[in-house]
Design a protein around this motif. Structure first.
Motif, PDB file in Angstrom:
ATOM      1  N   LEU A 480     -57.271  10.441 -75.707  1.00  0.00           N
ATOM      2  CA  LEU A 480     -58.303   9.508 -75.264  1.00  0.00           C
ATOM      3  C   LEU A 480     -59.679  10.172 -75.241  1.00  0.00           C
ATOM      4  O   LEU A 480     -60.687   9.537 -75.569  1.00  0.00           O
ATOM      5  N   LEU A 483     -60.992  10.345 -78.816  1.00  0.00           N
ATOM      6  CA  LEU A 483     -61.424   9.013 -79.251  1.00  0.00           C
ATOM      7  C   LEU A 483     -62.727   8.611 -78.569  1.00  0.00           C
ATOM      8  O   LEU A 483     -63.631   8.052 -79.209  1.00  0.00           O
ATOM      9  N   ARG A 617     -69.398  -1.605 -80.387  1.00  0.00           N
ATOM     10  CA  ARG A 617     -68.329  -2.597 -80.219  1.00  0.00           C
ATOM     11  C   ARG A 617     -68.742  -3.935 -80.820  1.00  0.00           C
ATOM     12  O   ARG A 617     -67.927  -4.631 -81.438  1.00  0.00           O
ATOM     13  N   LEU A 653     -60.422  -0.150 -77.439  1.00  0.00           N
ATOM     14  CA  LEU A 653     -59.007   0.218 -77.508  1.00  0.00           C
ATOM     15  C   LEU A 653     -58.112  -1.005 -77.336  1.00  0.00           C
ATOM     16  O   LEU A 653     -57.056  -1.109 -77.971  1.00  0.00           O
ATOM     17  N   SER A 654     -58.531  -1.923 -76.481  1.00  0.00           N
ATOM     18  CA  SER A 654     -57.705  -3.106 -76.219  1.00  0.00           C
ATOM     19  C   SER A 654     -57.628  -4.041 -77.413  1.00  0.00           C
ATOM     20  O   SER A 654     -56.792  -4.946 -77.437  1.00  0.00           O
ATOM     21  N   SER A 656     -56.722  -3.036 -80.313  1.00  0.00           N
ATOM     22  CA  SER A 656     -55.539  -2.572 -81.065  1.00  0.00           C
ATOM     23  C   SER A 656     -54.557  -1.950 -80.082  1.00  0.00           C
ATOM     24  O   SER A 656     -54.257  -0.753 -80.161  1.00  0.00           O
ATOM     25  N   HIS A 660     -52.578   2.054 -80.270  1.00  0.00           N
ATOM     26  CA  HIS A 660     -52.898   3.139 -79.344  1.00  0.00           C
ATOM     27  C   HIS A 660     -51.749   3.393 -78.369  1.00  0.00           C
ATOM     28  O   HIS A 660     -51.495   4.545 -77.994  1.00  0.00           O
TER      29      HIS A 660
END
Length: 680
Positions: A480, A483, A617, A653-654, A656, A660
């Motif tokens: 994490l 990333l 984003r 992240l949410s 995909s 993850h």
């Protein structure tokens, strides 16, 4: 560690080391049959690790000559199902830990992945998979029976017919479980006969196959030369480096220069990936262009490798590897032409397309994805490391000083960043209240501190369970953290770059307003948009300005209305200003604005203005929605930025979650297992 533990660790290490040899050719072959995707590649990597698992469990641990007892070697067990008679079936709950039963179950489980992989990757029938499982098990048992094919004077492991039965049963069970592999995301199936646009991953597969083909060819040549020399009684050890250099350079020249020059289309890797190298007018390249492409691409790397080996030039190989990494990143992040394509004036097209002489256009690679950020950070890290290694080889003292300086800078940067996040979290809680969304920065700092404390305790106490938990935490934090660093650095660079000229509209994404008052956070977005509009008008273009934002439950006017009022008050042209008042999310901002522009008969090439923490984003969302939009970012208050960018990271992240979660799960389980093994 020994036995099962050693075999497991060795299998993982060797499997990952042999990934290029065992998986890249299959990935290229499967692409030619229409199967692509990261999920498919991940299954191939798992297959490589599994292949090494079978090998290591067959012969590891290897005994020394002193440990080997040939006076009483293991006697083959040839009675079917005899193992079951050694199981204490009356043991009750203790049956689950019965050594013989555990061994039988382990032999079954060991071959389950074989059946799953053969059915999923090759589509073989159940009978064929059963025969392959039986044959593989027979090969293993024969290897054990013959002392690794008479390398040892006698067997050191028991050959057991029940293992044949258990292993074959496991392969058949794997057939039943194979549909689970189909549920792994990232396994696209397409028509292999249809020409499609050349994408970065496809170019990368071709490059990897080329690299691997040269490695295999040169290694084979070296082995053949030394074997023949040994048979003739010649000792070539003093000339090892020179021979290896000659074989490497020769293989590279033949495979990467002569083959495409004679064939006129491309290298072996390009042909496997349905690629063809042409000039921008779609005609065949000239010999000089092939040579430039060779020297500025993988060919240059192999030539540098050969020179470094032949003349023992220090520092060359790290720089050559760094160049190879930069070349791959240029394909993945900038354009599929790559550095060698720009240097030689050549482009790469789909070999299945009937390209007639014309101008071939190669689109730039879309950077609006998290994977671009990850690749950029990984590549930059490698290049910096390679530079330090090269510097250490050329000037050891200077190199050591540079490494120490880099470590000090990294540690200080981490400490300063941690302190800033902690301070910002406290200020944010004081100014805007303590809410879960505002506490992300504080939670991150607390998590890191807790992990460091548990690491110290695990080392001091030697508790296996704590070592496992700590290792799992370190793995998750490392994943994490990497990333997040990639998201942060790449996202900020993306947000601060100037947009390409010629957009049709400049769109400002809304956020909360108070009455008709626009808060500083939103004002900065509007000001950034007005800067873009002013630059366009100075160049003779006149994009429309769009305010996008609906009305929340706690707002008295739509956000777009308040934003438009502020924009006009600071000099925006009201006649070239539109408002979109129905959206509530970033997705709706983009889609509704595009629809509004279409209704007005305007173009839909956009520049979107938002805050810097939100820009990347928003760009990712625009790409997923197929909205033609560049995103620019405005500055954010320093106390607000850490928690805000953490929220954006979690939101990315949410998008995909399965990917993850799968990676995290594999890392955590593997790290916990290794931590437990090492901590025992």
């Amino acid at each position: 560690m020994q036995g099962f533990d050693a075999s497991t660790i060795l299998a993982i290490g060797l499997g990952l080391a042999l990934v290029p040899v065992l998986t890249i050719p299959y990935v290229a072959w499967s692409y030619r049959h229409g199967v692509t995707g990261l999920g498919h590649a991940a299954i191939c990597v798992a297959g490589a690790v599994y292949a090494m698992t079978l090998w290591t469990f067959t012969i590891v641990p290897l005994p020394t000559r002193s440990e080997l007892s040939c006076t009483s070697p293991p006697t083959p067990q040839l009675v079917p199902f005899a193992s079951l008679t050694y199981v204490d079936w009356s043991a009750g709950a203790a049956l689950l830990t019965d050594p013989m039963l555990v061994q039988i179950v382990r032999n079954i489980v060991l071959f389950v992945p074989l059946g799953m992989l053969l059915r999923h990757l090759f589509g073989w029938r159940t009978r064929t998979i059963g025969l392959v499982g039986l044959g593989t098990s027979l090969l293993i048992e024969t290897t054990q029976l013959t002392g690794n094919w008479w390398i040892y004077p006698c067997a050191y492991r028991l050959a057991d017919v029940d293992d044949l039965i258990s292993n074959t049963s496991g392969a058949l069970v794997g057939v039943l479980l194979a549909p689970l592999l189909a549920r792994i995301p990232g396994q696209e199936v397409s028509d292999a006969r249809r020409a499609v646009a050349v994408r970065p991953r496809r170019r990368l597969v071709g490059m990897l196959v080329d690299w691997l083909s040269v490695q295999i060819a040169s290694t084979t040549l070296v082995v053949v030369i030394f074997v023949v020399a040994a048979q003739l009684g010649h000792d070539l050890d003093p000339a090892t480096d020179a021979i290896t250099a000659a074989c490497t350079a020769g293989s590279a020249i033949v495979l990467l220069l002569v083959v495409p020059l004679v064939g006129g289309s491309g290298t072996l890797g390009q042909r496997l990936a349905f690629l063809r190298t042409v000039r921008p007018d779609a005609t065949r390249p000239r010999a000089g262009q092939w040579l430039v492409r060779f020297l500025t691409g993988a060919g240059g790397y192999f030539v540098a490798d050969a020179l470094a080996r032949a003349f023992s030039v220090p520092g060359v190989m790290p720089l050559a590897r760094a160049w190879l990494v930069v070349s791959a990143l240029a394909v993945l992040l900038l354009s599929t032409r790559g550095i060698s394509g720009y240097a030689s004036g050549l482009v790469v097209v789909d070999s299945r397309s009937r390209v007639r002489p014309q101008v071939v256009r190669v689109a730039d690679v879309d950077p609006r994805r998290l994977s671009s950020a990850v690749l950029a950070l990984a590549g930059a890290t490698y290049v910096v490391g390679a530079g330090l290694v090269a510097l250490s080889a050329l000037a050891p003292r200077v190199g050591v000083a540079a490494v120490v300086l880099a470590v000090v800078v990294l540690v200080l940067t981490t400490l300063v960043a941690t302190g800033h996040v902690l301070r910002a979290g406290i200020l944010l809680a004081r100014r805007e209240g303590f809410r879960p969304a505002n506490a992300l920065g504080l939670a991150a700092v607390a998590g890191v501190v807790t992990l460091l404390v548990s690491l110290v305790l695990a080392v001091v106490t030697g508790w296996g369970w704590l070592a496992a938990l700590t290792a799992a935490g370190l793995a998750a934090t490392g994943y994490l953290g990497f990333l997040f660093t990639a998201f942060l650095v790449f996202g900020q660079l993306y947000a601060r770059r100037d947009p390409d000229a010629g957009m049709d509209a400049v769109v400002v994404l809304g956020s909360r307003v108070f009455g008709d008052r626009v808060p500083p956070l939103l004002r900065s977005r509007i000001d950034r948009a007005l800067e873009v509009v002013a630059a366009e008008r100075a160049a003779g273009r006149d994009p429309v300005l769009v305010m996008s934002g609906g009305q929340g439950a706690d707002e008295t006017v739509p956000e777009a209305v308040a934003m438009a009022s502020y924009a006009v008050s600071v000099g925006a042209d009201a006649d070239r200003l539109l408002t979109e008042t129905g959206s509530r999310t970033t997705q709706e901002n983009l889609l509704m604005t595009r629809e509004l522009l279409r209704e007005q008969g305007l173009g839909t090439e956009l520049v979107v203005a938002t805050n810097d923490f939100h820009a990347f984003r928003a760009a990712i969302i625009a790409r997923e929605l197929d909205v033609d939009a560049q995103v620019v970012g405005s500055a954010t208050a320093s106390y607000y930025f850490p928690s805000a960018v953490l929220r954006e990271f979690v939101a990315v992240l949410s998008r995909s979650p399965r990917t993850h979660a799968t990676v995290l799960g594999l890392l955590v389980v593997t790290a916990a297992g290794l931590g437990w093994l090492l901590g025992r």
